[in-house]
Design an enzyme around this catalytic site. Structure first.
Site, PDB file in Angstrom:
ATOM      1  N   THR A 180      86.050  -7.232  -9.002  1.00 38.47           N
ATOM      2  CA  THR A 180      85.890  -5.879  -9.266  1.00 38.47           C
ATOM      3  C   THR A 180      86.949  -5.294 -10.006  1.00 38.47           C
ATOM      4  OG1 THR A 180      84.706  -5.592  -6.890  1.00 38.47           O
ATOM      5  CG2 THR A 180      85.630  -3.780  -7.720  1.00 38.47           C
ATOM      6  N   ARG A 208      72.895  -5.580   0.779  1.00 40.14           N
ATOM      7  CA  ARG A 208      74.224  -5.619   1.011  1.00 40.14           C
ATOM      8  C   ARG A 208      74.844  -4.328   0.422  1.00 40.14           C
ATOM      9  NH1 ARG A 208      79.568  -6.305  -1.332  1.00 40.14           N
ATOM     10  NH2 ARG A 208      81.049  -6.099   0.719  1.00 40.14           N
ATOM     11  N   VAL A 209      75.609  -3.275   0.916  1.00 37.37           N
ATOM     12  CA  VAL A 209      76.371  -2.212   0.171  1.00 37.37           C
ATOM     13  C   VAL A 209      77.694  -2.435   0.045  1.00 37.37           C
ATOM     14  CG1 VAL A 209      76.440   0.111   0.284  1.00 37.37           C
ATOM     15  CG2 VAL A 209      74.379  -0.610   0.809  1.00 37.37           C
ATOM     16  N   SER A 210      78.156  -2.381  -1.220  1.00 33.82           N
ATOM     17  CA  SER A 210      79.569  -2.697  -1.566  1.00 33.82           C
ATOM     18  C   SER A 210      80.299  -1.257  -0.976  1.00 33.82           C
ATOM     19  CB  SER A 210      79.871  -2.761  -2.934  1.00 33.82           C
ATOM     20  OG  SER A 210      81.100  -2.804  -3.230  1.00 33.82           O
ATOM     21  N   ASP A 211      81.593  -1.593  -0.662  1.00 33.04           N
ATOM     22  CA  ASP A 211      82.589  -0.330  -0.393  1.00 33.04           C
ATOM     23  C   ASP A 211      82.895   0.560  -1.689  1.00 33.04           C
ATOM     24  OD1 ASP A 211      83.900  -2.921  -1.077  1.00 33.04           O
ATOM     25  OD2 ASP A 211      85.626  -1.251  -1.616  1.00 33.04           O
ATOM     26  N   GLY A 230      88.596  -6.231  -2.846  1.00 31.49           N
ATOM     27  CA  GLY A 230      88.656  -7.263  -2.009  1.00 31.49           C
ATOM     28  C   GLY A 230      87.150  -7.375  -0.958  1.00 31.49           C
ATOM     29  N   ILE A 231      87.627  -7.919   0.268  1.00 29.36           N
ATOM     30  CA  ILE A 231      86.391  -7.987   0.914  1.00 29.36           C
ATOM     31  C   ILE A 231      85.763  -6.470   1.519  1.00 29.36           C
ATOM     32  CG2 ILE A 231      85.320  -8.722   3.115  1.00 29.36           C
ATOM     33  CD1 ILE A 231      86.295 -11.282   1.959  1.00 29.36           C
TER      34      ILE A 231
HETATM   35  N1  ASP Z   1      84.811  -4.773  -2.796  1.00 29.71           N
HETATM   36  C1  ASP Z   1      83.705  -5.464  -3.327  1.00 29.71           C
HETATM   37  C2  ASP Z   1      82.795  -5.463  -2.450  1.00 29.71           C
HETATM   38  O1  ASP Z   1      82.946  -6.072  -1.320  1.00 29.71           O
HETATM   39  C3  ASP Z   1      84.267  -6.671  -4.053  1.00 29.71           C
HETATM   40  C4  ASP Z   1      85.445  -6.845  -4.633  1.00 29.71           C
HETATM   41  O2  ASP Z   1      86.270  -5.998  -4.579  1.00 29.71           O
HETATM   42  O3  ASP Z   1      85.740  -7.826  -5.569  1.00 29.71           O
HETATM   43  O4  ASP Z   1      81.558  -5.469  -3.070  1.00 29.71           O
END
Ligand code: ASP
Length: 317
Positions: A180, A208-211, A230-231
């Protein structure tokens, strides 16, 4: 325009596990430094923080190395759905686009929404916005991401997330991570802004919705601005970006706000990274993941976090 404040800039291209080879790291460093150079020059020329972070995100979205815009990862059904957000710290105003397809620069949609009454749009609404703006359809799929998806399909999508950056060779388990992008800036008028853009985790279930398009992953006020990677689920559980900003608003220096938030995150076994700047021009970053791909301009030089120690760490740049 009178220059009151020395501009500051920090960008990221994702967080995750080790980059496979030195070649990978060097190429990422070059990409990140190029963007820092270009956007910092704009800030010096008087560009405001909001449009600078949008332009930075756009450059990173256009680089197929990163998981945003061109080069986004494919979701479990083989489609790309991208999300992006912009937060203007001065107006403390968030706008975002969730799970949009067939567009080159999702961050430009988030920017357009800053001025509207309805400032976060998803799926169908995002597609309608594309149509209204008459943006040409664009396929952000790259050959590498397609191959990666096909490989994962054979393994029945066992991996939690896609690769941290698209490397020439296929990403393997040993360097699984994300990619990201995010940009945080303080402009010469002392204004802060943050922008984040993502293709998501990769291989996730539809819807699914990303942060990245939530205040958990991208948040700014006139005190501080933060972009996370990140996650996404971990970032949401900690409400990381907003948490750090609120700590600064409540009087904690940015470095300490990062330290405290990442200690808590480490304790909770989270897997992510974040970058930020406060109104005094302090630059900070932190990670619980092995690596954070970030680079910054502190007014004197460009530096990056690519050689930082593995594991939990926070630092002031
Ligand atoms: N935070 C992003 C998500 O979970 C992924 C990422 O940061 O690479 O969609």
């Amino acid at each position: 325009m009178q220059q009151i404040v020395q501009p500051k800039l920090i960008i990221h291209g994702g967080a995750g596990s080790c980059l496979k080879g030195k070649g990978g790291a060097d190429a990422v460093r070059q990409s990140l430094h190029r963007v820092v150079q270009e956007i910092y020059a704009l800030l010096l020329a008087g560009e405001n923080a909001s449009s600078a972070v949008v332009k930075g995100c756009q450059l990173l979205e256009d680089d197929p190395r990163f998981n945003a815009g061109t080069g986004s990862v494919l979701q479990s059904d083989g489609h790309i759905r991208m999300s992006a957000a912009l937060m203007d710290g001065t107006r403390q105003r968030f706008s975002g686009i969730i799970n949009v397809s067939r567009v080159k620069n999702p961050i430009l949609l988030a920017q357009t929404l800053q001025e509207g009454d309805d400032r976060v749009l998803s799926d169908y609404g995002a597609a309608e916005l594309l149509r209204e703006l008459q943006l040409p359809p664009y396929d952000p799929t790259t050959e590498l991401r397609l191959q990666e998806w096909m490989l994962e399909r054979k393994g029945d999508f066992n991996r939690a997330m896609a690769g941290v950056v698209a490397e020439r060779e296929l990403v393997t388990e040993s360097n699984a991570g994300r990619g990201t992008v995010g940009v945080v800036a303080l402009d010469s008028q002392g204004q802060l802004a943050a922008a984040t853009s993502t293709g998501g985790k990769g291989f996730e279930r539809i819807g699914r919705v990303s942060d990245s398009a939530m205040p958990a992953g991208n948040y700014a006020s006139s005190d501080a601005a933060i972009s996370c990677t990140g996650i996404g689920e971990d970032i949401i559980d900690e409400c990381l970006a907003a948490r750090i900003v609120v700590r600064v608003t409540d009087g904690l220096p940015l470095g300490q706000a990062f330290e405290r938030s990442f200690l808590e995150a480490h304790r909770n076994q989270r897997d992510f990274g974040a970058i930020g700047i406060d109104a005094h021009g302090t630059i900070a970053w932190g990670k619980t993941s092995e690596v954070l791909l970030a680079a910054y301009h502190n007014g004197q030089t460009i530096a990056d976090t690519l050689n930082a120690d593995l594991g939990m760490q926070t630092a002031v740049g």
